[in-house]
Design a protein around this motif. Structure first.
Motif, short mmCIF file in Angstrom:
data_model
loop_
_atom_site.label_atom_id
_atom_site.label_comp_id
_atom_site.label_asym_id
_atom_site.label_seq_id
_atom_site.Cartn_x
_atom_site.Cartn_y
_atom_site.Cartn_z
N MET A 280 0.84 -1.20 0.00
CA MET A 280 0.00 0.00 0.00
C MET A 280 0.88 1.25 0.00
SD MET A 280 -3.27 -1.24 0.74
CE MET A 280 -4.14 -0.18 1.85
N VAL A 281 1.90 1.22 0.83
CA VAL A 281 2.81 2.36 0.89
C VAL A 281 3.47 2.56 -0.47
CG1 VAL A 281 5.02 3.14 1.84
CG2 VAL A 281 3.26 2.20 3.35
N VAL A 284 1.90 4.76 -3.09
CA VAL A 284 2.11 6.19 -2.99
C VAL A 284 3.52 6.57 -3.43
CG1 VAL A 284 1.86 8.18 -1.49
CG2 VAL A 284 0.60 6.09 -0.99
N MET A 285 4.48 5.79 -2.92
CA MET A 285 5.88 6.15 -3.19
C MET A 285 6.24 6.06 -4.66
SD MET A 285 6.80 6.88 -0.20
CE MET A 285 8.54 6.84 0.17
N LEU A 290 3.31 11.61 -7.95
CA LEU A 290 3.94 11.99 -6.69
C LEU A 290 5.29 11.31 -6.49
CD1 LEU A 290 0.78 11.74 -4.42
CD2 LEU A 290 1.85 13.82 -5.27
N ALA A 297 12.04 15.19 -2.50
CA ALA A 297 11.83 15.75 -1.18
C ALA A 297 12.65 15.00 -0.13
CB ALA A 297 10.35 15.72 -0.82
N LEU A 298 12.70 13.67 -0.26
CA LEU A 298 13.46 12.90 0.72
C LEU A 298 14.95 13.22 0.61
CD1 LEU A 298 11.64 9.46 0.59
CD2 LEU A 298 11.60 11.15 2.42
N VAL B 65 8.26 21.54 -0.54
CA VAL B 65 8.00 20.35 0.28
C VAL B 65 6.61 20.45 0.91
CG1 VAL B 65 8.68 19.13 2.37
CG2 VAL B 65 10.43 19.86 0.75
N LEU B 68 4.02 19.77 -1.60
CA LEU B 68 4.01 18.34 -1.92
C LEU B 68 3.24 17.55 -0.86
CD1 LEU B 68 5.01 15.79 -3.46
CD2 LEU B 68 6.99 15.81 -1.95
N SER B 71 -0.30 18.01 -1.32
CA SER B 71 -0.79 17.29 -2.50
C SER B 71 -1.00 15.81 -2.21
CB SER B 71 0.18 17.40 -3.67
OG SER B 71 0.67 18.70 -3.76
N ILE B 72 -0.11 15.25 -1.41
CA ILE B 72 -0.28 13.83 -1.08
C ILE B 72 -1.61 13.63 -0.36
CG2 ILE B 72 0.65 11.87 0.21
CD1 ILE B 72 3.43 13.07 -0.16
N TYR B 75 -4.40 13.98 -2.86
CA TYR B 75 -4.45 12.82 -3.75
C TYR B 75 -5.17 11.66 -3.06
CZ TYR B 75 -2.82 10.45 -7.94
OH TYR B 75 -2.77 9.84 -9.16
N GLU B 79 -8.69 9.49 -3.93
CA GLU B 79 -8.86 8.04 -3.95
C GLU B 79 -9.92 7.60 -2.95
OE1 GLU B 79 -5.81 5.41 -4.85
OE2 GLU B 79 -5.95 6.60 -6.67
N ALA B 89 -3.51 4.73 2.37
CA ALA B 89 -2.06 4.68 2.24
C ALA B 89 -1.51 6.08 2.00
CB ALA B 89 -1.66 3.76 1.11
N TYR B 90 -2.28 6.91 1.29
CA TYR B 90 -1.82 8.28 1.03
C TYR B 90 -1.81 9.09 2.31
CZ TYR B 90 -1.94 7.38 -3.94
OH TYR B 90 -1.69 6.88 -5.18
N TYR B 92 -1.41 7.90 5.19
CA TYR B 92 -0.30 7.37 5.98
C TYR B 92 1.03 7.97 5.51
CZ TYR B 92 2.75 3.80 8.06
OH TYR B 92 3.72 3.15 8.76
N VAL B 93 1.29 7.87 4.20
CA VAL B 93 2.56 8.38 3.69
C VAL B 93 2.66 9.89 3.89
CG1 VAL B 93 3.98 8.66 1.64
CG2 VAL B 93 2.84 6.50 2.06
N ILE B 97 5.73 11.55 5.83
CA ILE B 97 6.65 12.54 5.26
C ILE B 97 6.58 13.86 6.00
CG2 ILE B 97 7.19 13.87 3.16
CD1 ILE B 97 6.64 11.41 1.58
#
Ligand SMILES: Nc1nc2c(ncn2[C@@H]2O[C@H](COP(=O)(O)OP(=O)(O)OP(=O)(O)O)[C@@H](O)[C@H]2O)c(=O)[nH]1
Ligand SMILES: [Mg+2]
Lengths: 669, 159, 78
Positions: A280-281, A284-285, A290, A297-298, B65, B68, B71-72, B75, B79, B89-90, B92-93, B97
């Motif tokens: 799931m992660v 996104v990654m 994105l 960004a990382l 940043v 971004l 935006s996550i 996004y 969904e 999941a978005y 979460y991420v 971040i």
């Protein structure tokens, strides 16, 4: 004979298995070593030995690179295969990833045929259980007819069971192991080849007949080479050429997987594929829009930490050395000794020492990156770009590691199968700015671009990447011309990075930097101080000293880049290690008894300007990384020609770009 | 795969709020950084006075940043709205971040604070707390709440 | 039975491998890694820049480029 005289029995154990299953982690906990661990396939590229005294036995454990099959495709896989096949360790332990048993068993089917004493360590069973899998270990032992031990290497669980099993296995007389049948057609071929092979008694004493026959039918060129000197070589060749070996290979691989899928459901219930948090992660990654911004960004986060967070620590270390300099100037007599200590040692080594915070943070972050599983994703994301420049995603991994140190990065290219790809990667890694170059940027950007230092340094890093990319393209269209090799990479699941691993990695690499400062840099600083102080009578660091003469001798070459003799001579010494550039600035601009910081003396020098600083940073970024890197390039390419090319090309690019920066910049100002 | 609709609604709400705040802070910071870059006086004074209470620095990369991260969240919202469970999941991420960056800037702040305490040097003590306090930090608190609240949900996202 | 090649599948689609047409070491490596006839394979996603593709096979994630995927014949009726 009394009991005390009993000879210690030695057991040699090889750790083998697929990549990224935890072999090195297991090796580290058993032997107490600190080999490099990371959550991506291909971390280990060399074999490493360690020892463990256990219940009166001396157990030698050998950690091997990972391999998917006994047919080796890349250099690291060849190392693993050769060790298992040729050195015949007493016991072979195959580490199996409990969350991925099916594919891992493929190697097992090949190892079984070797007839060695074998044990399976079913590692990472914590992850399998978390996922809800049900493993049937006894069933597995029965089906494979070899012991299976559950382990969690990262938590040091199951190690004594494993060692106990190693000892009992060693005691057993019979080599056991089950072989798989390949079906009528192949089996009849196997028998045919076995018959021929059995005529050569020397060969049969070394390897199991069936195994040889299977490997030959499997098109294993390594085995072909091994039997080349045998009396039956020609006979074997005739048989093999009459067959469509490629078809046989395919049939055998197919058969192995067929056998595995037949027995696999008995070993593991509910071990089917399922969406996990990691998947799931990953959505996104690696998202279409994105994914790349997140990657950048990382990188930016890492950059901010390495520079902004480290700055205050740097200032503190610097202060300590300035203070030490004052003390030495005040209390040490005679004067020349005070100068040696103040200018030579404290000035030189001290200026390098102040960058320790940055180096530590850099290595900590790199280790987190490696351990999270994101590194392989980065390779996946940029493969398209790498393909355009004639490389592949896997080349990106050494490049990222190169930000820490080029030496291990160049070694990491061993997992790239294609020779051309690998050579091109080795040639471009030196342009990736390693930790040792960082002090130069921080010193010069910090001094001359105070406000915008961060941006300038970021641009320098970017330039390194661009030059690497451009050079790869250039090489792949000229000297290393050819089609880009295919990209086949396993993507490991994400894991939360292990803090201990990262701290240890940081410490090991950071202390190497300190060691370097205490040896090479110290020696270099003393030499530079001597050259700057001799001959007696002339003013310290003036143009009449030896170093002044040397500087003037090479200065014509560097003049067009805007460098005066001091910078030129520093760069010359930088061949040994890049930190010496900074150290020699420290020595030459004497921070010792002046009580003013190096930055102030640099600012006060009329020869130095923003442009020279920029030109110097560009030059330092691109010219030969250091002696150690050149050594490893020679070792890995095995060619003096390529090594010389790497050095010469780096110097040429460095000179041209520094020239362009210096003169191009003049036009704007 | 079914989810407690109430919990899903919470996450939708969170995404809206967090996404909006991050994009907003990011946009302001972006404008301020452009102002600083090209020395546009009106923009600079705006940052110093009217928006002073938001502690927004004129840091260009940092502004990207923030946008971004916003935006996550947005996004993920898309969904979630489309009925995809993966939207979580978005969230979460996005949270992870934003926490990474909150930590980064907190560490920078802590480092500078330590330096100013330790050295006690007038040249450096020009530093004050608000120099390094920024949206990425205080918005991180919001993310931290989300993280603590839904830690379990995230771990068992697949179930 | 509908034959297709792996590169034409959409993310989320599952299929069964029929044949690996690649030649030499590439084919061998792919088969070693589990792309043998009969294996079930699922497309997970394409990379942000459109290539390579990520698959799930034998319970793990593997990524290969489209140009290699062209050579893998699959049967899409599951
Ligand atoms: N959860 C869990 N993680 C583990 C275990 N053993 C190893 N790991 C993790 O798995 C990853 C791979 O470990 P390594 O020891 O580098 O694997 P390797 O087999 O040596 O890999 P290569 O050298 O690339 O072939 C690391 O991130 C480890 O922290 C385990 O038992 N449980
Ligand atoms: Mg290893």
């Amino acid at each position: 004979m009394c009991a005390g005289e009993m000879k210690i029995e030695k057991i040699r154990v090889a750790l083998t298995g697929n990549p990224n299953v935890g072999k090195t982690t297991l090796f580290n906990v058993i032997t107490g070593s600190r080999q490099h661990v990371g959550n991506w396939p291909g971390v280990t590229v060399e074999k490493k030995s360690g020892f463990k005294q256990y219940k009166g036995y001396e157990i030698e454990v050998v950690d091997l690179p990972g391999t998917y099959s006994l047919t080796a495709y890349s250099l690291d896989e060849i190392v693993a295969r050769d060790f298992i096949v040729d050195e015949r360790p007493d016991v072979v332990v195959q580490i199996v990833d409990a969350t991925n048993i099916e594919r891992n068993l493929y190697l097992t089917t090949q190892l079984m045929e070797l007839g060695s004493k074998m044990i399976i360590a079913l590692n990472m069973y914590d992850l399998a259980e978390e996922r809800g899998d049900k493993l049937h270990v006894t069933k597995m032992e029965k089906i494979l007819s070899m012991p299976v031990v559950l382990t969690i290497a990262s938590k040091n669980i199951g190690m004594s069971e494993l060692l106990d099993t190693v000892i009992t296995e060693k005691q057993k007389v019979k080599h056991h192991g089950r072989e798989i049948g390949y079906g009528d057609e192949i089996e009849s071929r196997i028998i045919e080849i076995e018959k021929v092979l059995s005529q050569d008694k020397d060969l049969t004493s070394r390897y199991p007949l069936r195994w040889l026959a299977v490997r030959l039918l499997d098109g294993d060129e390594n085995i072909l080479r091994k039997i080349a000197g045998s009396s039956v070589a020609t006979q074997i060749k005739t048989i093999l050429t009459s067959l469509d070996i490629e078809e046989y290979e395919a049939m055998m691989a197919d058969k192995r997987y067929e056998v595995i899928s037949a027995v696999f459901p008995q070993m593991c219930e509910r071990c089917m594929t399922r969406m996990t948090t990691s998947d799931m992660v990953d959505r996104v990654m690696t998202n279409k829009y994105l994914g790349i911004p997140i990657f950048l960004a990382l990188m930016w986060a890492a950059f901010e930490l390495t520079f902004s967070f480290a700055t205050p620590f740097m200032t503190i270390v610097e202060r300590i050395f300035v203070w030490l300099g004052e003390i030495s100037a005040a209390y040490i007599r005679p004067e020349w000794l005070a100068s040696l200590v103040g200018e030579g040692i404290i000035g030189g080594v001290g200026s390098v020492f102040s960058f320790i915070p940055n180096i530590f943070i850099l290595f900590f972050l790199l280790s987190m990156l490696e351990d999270s599983g994101y590194l392989a994703r980065a390779a996946f994301i940029v493969d398209r770009v790498m393909y355009k420049i004639g490389l592949q995603g896997k080349s990106f991994i050494p490049m990222l590691l190169g930000f820490g140190c080029n030496v291990p990065a160049i070694m990491a290219t061993r997992s790239i199968e294609d020779r051309m790809d690998r050579m091109a990667t080795i040639m471009v890694v030196p342009f990736i700015s390693c930790g040792a170059r960082l002090p130069i940027y921080i010193l010069f950007a910090g001094t001359f671009f105070s406000e915008n230092a961060g941006t300038v340094i970021f641009c320098i890093y970017l330039l390194g990447i661009l030059v690497a990319v451009g050079s790869a393209k250039l090489l792949r269209t000229t000297a290393l011309k050819g089609h880009p090799a295919p990209f086949i990479l396993e993507l490991p699941p994400y894991r939360i990075p292990n803090l201990n691993t990262s701290i240890r990695h940081m410490w090991d690499n950071g202390s190497m930097y300190i060691q370097k400062a205490g040896t090479i840099i110290l020696g270099g600083s003393v030499v530079i101080w001597l050259l700057a102080a001799l001959p007696w009578g002339v003013e310290y660091g003036s143009e009449q000293t030896f170093i002044g003469l040397l500087g003037h001798a090479i200065q014509p070459l560097m003049e067009p880049l805007g460098f005066d003799w001091k910078l030129s001579v520093s760069l010359l010494f930088g061949f040994v290690a890049k930190e010496i550039v900074v150290a020699s600035m420290g020595v030459l601009y004497g921070v010792g008894d002046d009580q003013i910081a190096l930055t102030d003396s640099l600012l006060a020098d009329p020869h130095l300007s923003q442009l020279t600083a920029l030109s110097l940073m560009v030059f330092s970024l691109l010219y030969m990384p250091c002696i150690a890197a050149v050594g490893i390039i020679k070792k890995e390419t095995g060619s003096w020609k390529w090594t010389a090319f790497s050095v010469a090309y780096g110097l040429a690019v460095a000179w041209l770009l520094a020239f362009a920066v210096f003169h191009g910049g003049k036009m704007f100002i | 795969m079914k989810h407690d609709p109430g919990k899903l609604r919470e996450k939708v709400l969170f995404s809206v709020v967090a996404g909006f705040l991050y994009v907003l802070a990011g946009s302001i910071q972006f404008v301020l950084s452009i102002g600083a870059m090209f020395d546009i006086n009106s923009v600079n004074s705006l940052g110093n006075s009217a928006l002073g209470f938001l502690f927004i620095p004129s840091d260009f990369m940092g502004s990207l940043v923030l946008v971004l991260i916003g935006s996550i969240f947005f996004y993920g919202l898309m969904e979630l709205r489309n009925g995809f469970n993966e939207g979580i999941a978005y969230v979460y991420v996005g949270i992870i971040i934003s926490l990474i960056f909150a930590t980064v800037y907190m560490l920078v702040l802590a480092g500078n604070w330590m330096e100013s305490c330790l050295l006690n040097d007038p040249e450096i003590t020009g530093w004050s707390f608000i120099d390094d306090f920024r949206p990425a930090i205080y918005l991180g608190i919001l993310s931290l709440c989300g993280y603590i609240l839904w830690k379990k949900d995230f771990r068992n996202m697949n179930k | 039975m509908v034959e297709n090649t792996l590169n034409n599948l959409q993310p989320g689609e599952k299929a069964r491998i029929v044949k690996v047409l690649a030649k030499g070491t590439v084919r061998r490596k792919l088969m070693d890694m589990g792309l043998v006839p009969g294996s079930e394979i699922e497309v997970i996603r394409t990379a942000p820049l459109g290539d390579p593709i990520e698959f799930r096979i034998k319970g793990y994630s593997l990524s290969i480029r489209k140009q290699e995927a062209v050579n893998i014949v699959v049967d899409t009726v599951a």
